[in-house]
Design a protein around this motif. Structure first.
Motif, short mmCIF file in Angstrom:
data_model
loop_
_atom_site.label_atom_id
_atom_site.label_comp_id
_atom_site.label_asym_id
_atom_site.label_seq_id
_atom_site.Cartn_x
_atom_site.Cartn_y
_atom_site.Cartn_z
N GLU A 1 59.16 23.69 114.00
CA GLU A 1 58.25 22.96 112.57
C GLU A 1 56.70 22.95 112.04
OE1 GLU A 1 59.56 18.40 110.79
OE2 GLU A 1 60.16 19.74 112.60
N ALA B 1 55.51 24.98 109.65
CA ALA B 1 54.12 24.64 108.52
C ALA B 1 52.60 24.74 108.02
CB ALA B 1 54.26 22.63 109.08
N ALA C 1 53.21 27.87 106.37
CA ALA C 1 53.40 27.67 104.94
C ALA C 1 52.02 26.70 104.37
CB ALA C 1 54.88 26.36 104.72
N MET D 1 52.15 24.24 97.11
CA MET D 1 53.82 24.29 97.43
C MET D 1 53.72 23.65 98.95
SD MET D 1 56.61 24.55 96.20
CE MET D 1 57.14 26.00 95.21
N SER D 2 52.88 23.42 99.69
CA SER D 2 53.50 22.98 101.49
C SER D 2 52.93 21.33 101.43
CB SER D 2 52.59 23.04 102.16
OG SER D 2 52.38 25.14 102.56
N GLU D 3 52.10 21.21 100.14
CA GLU D 3 51.75 19.98 100.22
C GLU D 3 53.12 19.07 99.30
OE1 GLU D 3 48.33 19.24 97.98
OE2 GLU D 3 47.12 19.83 100.33
N ALA D 4 53.70 19.83 98.35
CA ALA D 4 54.37 19.06 97.22
C ALA D 4 55.96 18.55 98.37
CB ALA D 4 54.74 19.66 96.50
N ASN D 5 55.87 19.95 99.11
CA ASN D 5 57.51 19.38 100.05
C ASN D 5 56.67 18.74 101.94
OD1 ASN D 5 59.52 21.15 99.79
ND2 ASN D 5 57.97 23.03 99.40
N GLY D 6 55.62 18.16 101.68
CA GLY D 6 55.20 17.31 102.09
C GLY D 6 54.50 17.64 103.87
N THR E 1 48.67 19.49 104.89
CA THR E 1 48.55 20.20 105.31
C THR E 1 46.71 20.83 106.20
OG1 THR E 1 46.91 19.98 102.86
CG2 THR E 1 49.15 21.68 103.27
#
Lengths: 326, 299
Positions: B157, B161, B164, B171-176, B179
């Protein structure tokens, strides 16, 4: 389909390399049978080291080995990229050299790491034992010997500096702390100066880009500056000279080339004659009259007083008043 | 068959330099960060390994310590970049500059000789292998292990991440995804690999030198680009393997240049020209109509 092709390609490529890796051991490289082959590995191009190489060729010629007649020289220069040293050493060993010359510490170590059989002479290395090139300077014990560029007695140079200055109180030492050679000499010089009763200030520069600032900053606090044999400061000798003229600072440097380019005086190593000494040692080894393991490491047998008259004039010093120390 | 010896020599060095290239690949391609810490973490790894070996530690422990030195170096660059918001290029340069002093302190001298010391290669040599073959075997084993571990890691995982984050940070930050942390881990693994490479190369060369970092970033980048030109659009595992091939080819190119005995002052331009020729080969082939597949190097 495309994927499969790519996988195959990469596997073919890999296996070709693997096969090649396993397939060879000892192939003869053809060459002139009478001529001796000498491989030379130098770390970087600069005045002192180039002079040492020229001197080496003179020494070999004096010992009876002339390039183009009975001598083939393969000269490699790593251009200060240490990652080149390994490939270059491998090449020189692979080409069946009869003798190798390593100029400066990393080049010498790289060659010594590559072969325990081919005789190696080195020059422009300050401490061969510390660099693990020899068991001891008197009895090298292995396939390496050569000349050291350590001044036999560094106090001769510091005394020269002190004799130029009226009532010296503080003396500066500049060098690159990243160079093994310079570090050893700087600490010896410091010892000698402190023994003579002056205060010592040290400043170091890591690259030639820092030399101007380091020199300016040190010059304003001291009565005179000493510079050991140091690749960084040797490369930027003219910069040092310009600052010295502006700040009226007398500078004694260990190498003649550096003084000619931007110092006041030295009683020091002439790299060309040091290289020549090395060449003569090499000729004896090629003759079969000597082996490295029993040939003691040699110190420079010629020290030369060199005064940069233009610099002396700029500093308002009479060049004739500068005399070699007793 | 001189060429075979050259290939053999290039392979032995390529496999150890490949670890550096893989390290550079992690920041440069996976995270899309230009990290110059390499020129500092490489000699740091070499220095730590050398001082550990001369202090009597086993060469394997010494190599591992070198790796962890690089991990710490990566952490520093990572913190500078993510927490202090210093641009990546500068953060790397700052760490690289500072590391010069750190490595100098660690080594206590600008150069540590390892001639005659036990190294990770000497056990295989004592089995009767010559040095080059011992290097190929040990180097390949270590590179294979590192590639396998990285491959497995980038499927976890956290690994996904990190990938990503490099692909699309917003987009990665938006998905929690945190980063900053992902970048930091990337920096640490990357510089760990680079320092590991330094540790192995010092043992292979017989000395560690404070100035050995000069130009290393070029070696890493060249290996990556050669790999990408030759093998396009590979999945991660194969990309890592092709980098090893790229590193070997780069060493081979250099060996050829040295073989040509060019004037020392011209040797760098000669390497540059040969590299340009190799890298432009697909373009030339394309112009000649020999290339059926289209598309440039995958970013």
């Amino acid at each position: 389909m495309k994927m499969k092709k790519l996988v195959t390609t990469s596997f073919v490529a890999l296996s070709v390399f693997a096969l090649a890796a396993c397939g060879t051991s000892n192939e003869e490289s053809s060459g002139d049978s009478d001529a001796k082959r000498v491989g030379v590995l130098q770390i970087v191009q600069h005045g002192s080291l180039d002079a040492a190489y020229e001197g080496f060729k003179e020494g070999l010629a004096e010992g009876g080995y002339k390039e183009g007649e009975n001598l083939v020289i393969d000269y490699q220069n790593a251009q200060n990229n240490q990652d080149n040293l390994k490939s270059m050493s491998e090449k020189l060993v692979k080409d069946k050299s009869d003798l190798l010359l390593g100029i400066a510490t990393p080049a010498a170590q790289s060659l010594a790491n590559e072969t325990q059989d081919i005789p190696i002479v080195v020059t422009a290395v300050t401490d061969l034992a510390e660099a693990k090139l020899v068991d001891s300077n008197e009895k090298p014990g292995r396939n390496v010997t050569g000349t050291t560029d350590m001044v036999p007695d560094i106090s001769k140079q510091t005394d020269l500096l002190l004799s130029i200055i009226d009532n010296p109180k503080t003396i500066g030492i500049m060098y690159n702390a990243g160079e093994a050679n310079s570090k050893i000499q700087a600490s010896l010089a410091k010892e000698a100066l402190e023994k003579a009763g002056v205060e010592v200030k040290e400043l170091t520069a890591n690259t030639t880009n820092d030399v101007q600032q380091v020199t300016t900053s040190l010059a304003k606090d001291v009565d005179g500056i000493y510079i050991p044999t140091d690749n960084t400061f040797a490369s930027a000798a003219t910069v040092v000279g310009e600052v010295a003229k502006e700040t009226k600072t007398p500078i004694v440097a260990a190498s003649i080339e550096q003084v000619e380019a931007g110092g006041l005086a030295t009683y020091g190593i002439d790299y060309e004659s040091l290289g020549k000494q090395t060449g003569l040692m090499a000729a004896k080894i090629l003759d079969g009259d000597a082996t490295p393991s029993t040939t003691p490491v040699e110190y420079a047998n010629e020290l030369k007083l060199v005064v940069n008259e233009e610099m002396a004039e700029a500093l308002g010093i009479d060049p004739a008043s500068i005399k070699a120390p007793e | 068959m001189d060429i075979l010896i050259l290939v053999q020599s290039a392979t032995s060095q390529g496999v150890v330099w490949a670890l550096l290239a893989i390290g550079v690949f992690i920041t440069f391609r996976i995270l899309d960060i230009a990290d110059l810490t390499a020129e500092g973490s490489f000699p740091l790894g070499a220095g730590i390994a050398a001082i550990s070996i001369t202090s009597g530690y086993s060469p394997w422990i010494a190599t591992l310590l070198g790796f962890f030195g690089g991990v710490l170096a990566g952490l520093v660059s990572g913190l500078l970049h993510t927490k202090l918001k210093i641009p990546a290029l500068l953060a790397g340069i700052i760490t690289m500059t500072g590391l010069y002093s750190v490595t100098s302190r660690v080594m206590q001298a600008p150069n540590i000789a390892l001639l005659g010391e036990k190294t990770v290669f000497s056990w295989f040599q004592s089995l009767g292998l010559n040095k080059i073959n011992a290097t190929i075997i040990v180097g390949t084993l270590i590179a294979a292990l590192v590639i396998l571990l990285l491959f497995l890691f980038f499927r976890t995982e956290t690994g996904l991440a990190i990938r990503a984050t490099g692909d699309n940070i917003d987009m990665s930050e938006a998905n929690g995804i945190n980063t900053d942390n992902m970048k930091m881990i990337g920096y640490m693994i990357s510089n760990g690999c680079i320092a590991l490479s330094g540790a192995l190369i010092a043992q292979n060369n017989g000395f560690a030198d404070l100035n050995s970092g000069v130009g290393t970033i070029v070696i890493g980048l060249a290996s990556i680009i050669i790999a990408e030109v030759l093998f396009r659009n590979q999945p991660l595992l194969f990309r890592l393997i092709t980098i090893v091939v790229g590193a070997i080819i780069y060493r081979f190119i250099l060996a050829i240049v040295f073989e040509l005995n060019v004037e020392p002052a011209d040797s760098k331009i000669a390497s540059a020209i040969v590299l340009v020729l190799c890298l432009s080969l697909p373009q030339i082939r394309g112009k000649l109509g020999l290339n059926k597949s289209k598309g440039g190097v995958k970013k």
